[in-house]
Design a protein around this motif. Structure first.
Motif, PDB file in Angstrom:
ATOM      1  N   GLU A 103      31.660   2.087  -6.057  1.00  0.00           N
ATOM      2  CA  GLU A 103      32.634   1.082  -6.487  1.00  0.00           C
ATOM      3  C   GLU A 103      33.972   1.263  -5.758  1.00  0.00           C
ATOM      4  OE1 GLU A 103      35.016   0.319 -10.559  1.00  0.00           O
ATOM      5  OE2 GLU A 103      32.825   0.334 -10.752  1.00  0.00           O
ATOM      6  N   ALA A 104      34.359   2.515  -5.523  1.00  0.00           N
ATOM      7  CA  ALA A 104      35.639   2.798  -4.876  1.00  0.00           C
ATOM      8  C   ALA A 104      35.600   2.561  -3.368  1.00  0.00           C
ATOM      9  CB  ALA A 104      36.058   4.236  -5.163  1.00  0.00           C
ATOM     10  N   LEU A 105      34.463   2.810  -2.734  1.00  0.00           N
ATOM     11  CA  LEU A 105      34.427   2.789  -1.262  1.00  0.00           C
ATOM     12  C   LEU A 105      33.702   1.592  -0.652  1.00  0.00           C
ATOM     13  CD1 LEU A 105      33.778   6.555  -0.433  1.00  0.00           C
ATOM     14  CD2 LEU A 105      35.926   5.286  -0.314  1.00  0.00           C
ATOM     15  N   ASP A 106      32.739   1.010  -1.340  1.00  0.00           N
ATOM     16  CA  ASP A 106      31.969  -0.077  -0.724  1.00  0.00           C
ATOM     17  C   ASP A 106      32.857  -1.313  -0.544  1.00  0.00           C
ATOM     18  OD1 ASP A 106      29.699  -1.167   0.432  1.00  0.00           O
ATOM     19  OD2 ASP A 106      29.053  -2.090  -1.449  1.00  0.00           O
ATOM     20  N   GLY A 107      33.031  -1.718   0.684  1.00  0.00           N
ATOM     21  CA  GLY A 107      33.866  -2.877   1.008  1.00  0.00           C
ATOM     22  C   GLY A 107      35.344  -2.556   1.083  1.00  0.00           C
ATOM     23  N   ALA A 108      35.718  -1.295   0.868  1.00  0.00           N
ATOM     24  CA  ALA A 108      37.128  -0.906   0.950  1.00  0.00           C
ATOM     25  C   ALA A 108      37.567  -0.860   2.406  1.00  0.00           C
ATOM     26  CB  ALA A 108      37.332   0.456   0.298  1.00  0.00           C
ATOM     27  N   SER A 116      31.414   0.863   4.300  1.00  0.00           N
ATOM     28  CA  SER A 116      30.243   0.358   3.580  1.00  0.00           C
ATOM     29  C   SER A 116      29.478   1.538   2.998  1.00  0.00           C
ATOM     30  CB  SER A 116      29.345  -0.471   4.503  1.00  0.00           C
ATOM     31  OG  SER A 116      28.805   0.334   5.509  1.00  0.00           O
ATOM     32  N   CYS A 117      28.926   1.323   1.808  1.00  0.00           N
ATOM     33  CA  CYS A 117      28.124   2.347   1.132  1.00  0.00           C
ATOM     34  C   CYS A 117      26.694   1.850   1.052  1.00  0.00           C
ATOM     35  CB  CYS A 117      28.642   2.613  -0.268  1.00  0.00           C
ATOM     36  SG  CYS A 117      30.258   3.367  -0.302  1.00  0.00           S
ATOM     37  N   ILE A 125      25.147   6.985   1.392  1.00  0.00           N
ATOM     38  CA  ILE A 125      25.707   7.080   2.740  1.00  0.00           C
ATOM     39  C   ILE A 125      26.946   6.186   2.810  1.00  0.00           C
ATOM     40  CG2 ILE A 125      25.289   6.702   5.198  1.00  0.00           C
ATOM     41  CD1 ILE A 125      23.422   8.781   4.185  1.00  0.00           C
ATOM     42  N   VAL A 126      28.055   6.749   3.259  1.00  0.00           N
ATOM     43  CA  VAL A 126      29.276   5.980   3.525  1.00  0.00           C
ATOM     44  C   VAL A 126      29.396   5.891   5.041  1.00  0.00           C
ATOM     45  CG1 VAL A 126      31.779   5.882   3.271  1.00  0.00           C
ATOM     46  CG2 VAL A 126      30.374   6.857   1.447  1.00  0.00           C
TER      47      VAL A 126
END
Length: 182
Positions: A103-108, A116-117, A125-126
């Motif tokens: 939630e914190a990193l995907d699309g950030a 992308s996560c 995977i980030v």
């Protein structure tokens, strides 16, 4: 008899002159080839230095982004407390910690780069890509680890230079000019 001596000395002068002219031409040819080779080596070294500079700038940019991701993972782990921790043997992707990270990193967007996560089996995977010139990108993939079992929040799975465009094998290569006979 005098005539034979004059004629033979004239032939000797001509052959030595031809030899000197040939040697001068050979030296001039080698000088031009050396100059051409030096110019080619210089332009190649300039291109290589430019490419290396671009790579190290992109790599420094990726290190900055990776540091920010590490801070986010650390903060998320602190916020989750013991309740959101993945089991020692379980995967990160299905845990509350994994969902919070996603939630914190995907699309950030960090430092102008989109993250992308991707959940892969039990792992998370980030990934992100940094432009490296016009034709290449630095592709970075980080595996979010179970921080109960590991000393770090992530492992670097990929840090490589990839082509920015897909290769199209149907591009023609005109080696010989073709003319049509009408």
């Amino acid at each position: 008899m005098k005539r034979d001596k004059q004629q033979s000395s004239f032939v000797n002068i001509g052959s030595s002159s031809l030899l000197i002219i040939f040697l001068v031409l050979c030296l001039a040819t080698f000088a031009i080839l050396s100059l051409s080779s030096a110019r080619s080596d210089y332009s190649f070294s300039e291109r290589l230095a430019g490419h290396k500079t671009e790579y190290y700038e992109a790599s420094a940019w990726a290190e900055t982004i990776t540091g920010r991701i590490d801070e986010i993972l650390s903060d998320t782990a602190g916020e989750m407390g013991a309740s959101g921790l993945p089991q020692a043997s379980g995967g990160v992707a299905a845990s509350p910690y994994g969902r919070a990270v996603m939630e914190a990193l995907d699309g950030a967007e960090l430092e102008g780069i989109l993250l992308s996560c991707l959940p892969l089996e039990d792992n998370l995977i980030v990934s992100f890509e940094i432009p490296l010139g016009e034709k290449q990108m630095l592709d970075v993939a980080l595996l979010v680890t179970n921080y109960r079992s590991f000393e770090t929040y992530y492992e670097i799975k990929s840090w490589k230079v990839v082509s920015a465009k897909a290769w199209d094998g149907d591009q023609p290569l005109n080696l010989l000019p073709m003319t049509e006979n009408e």
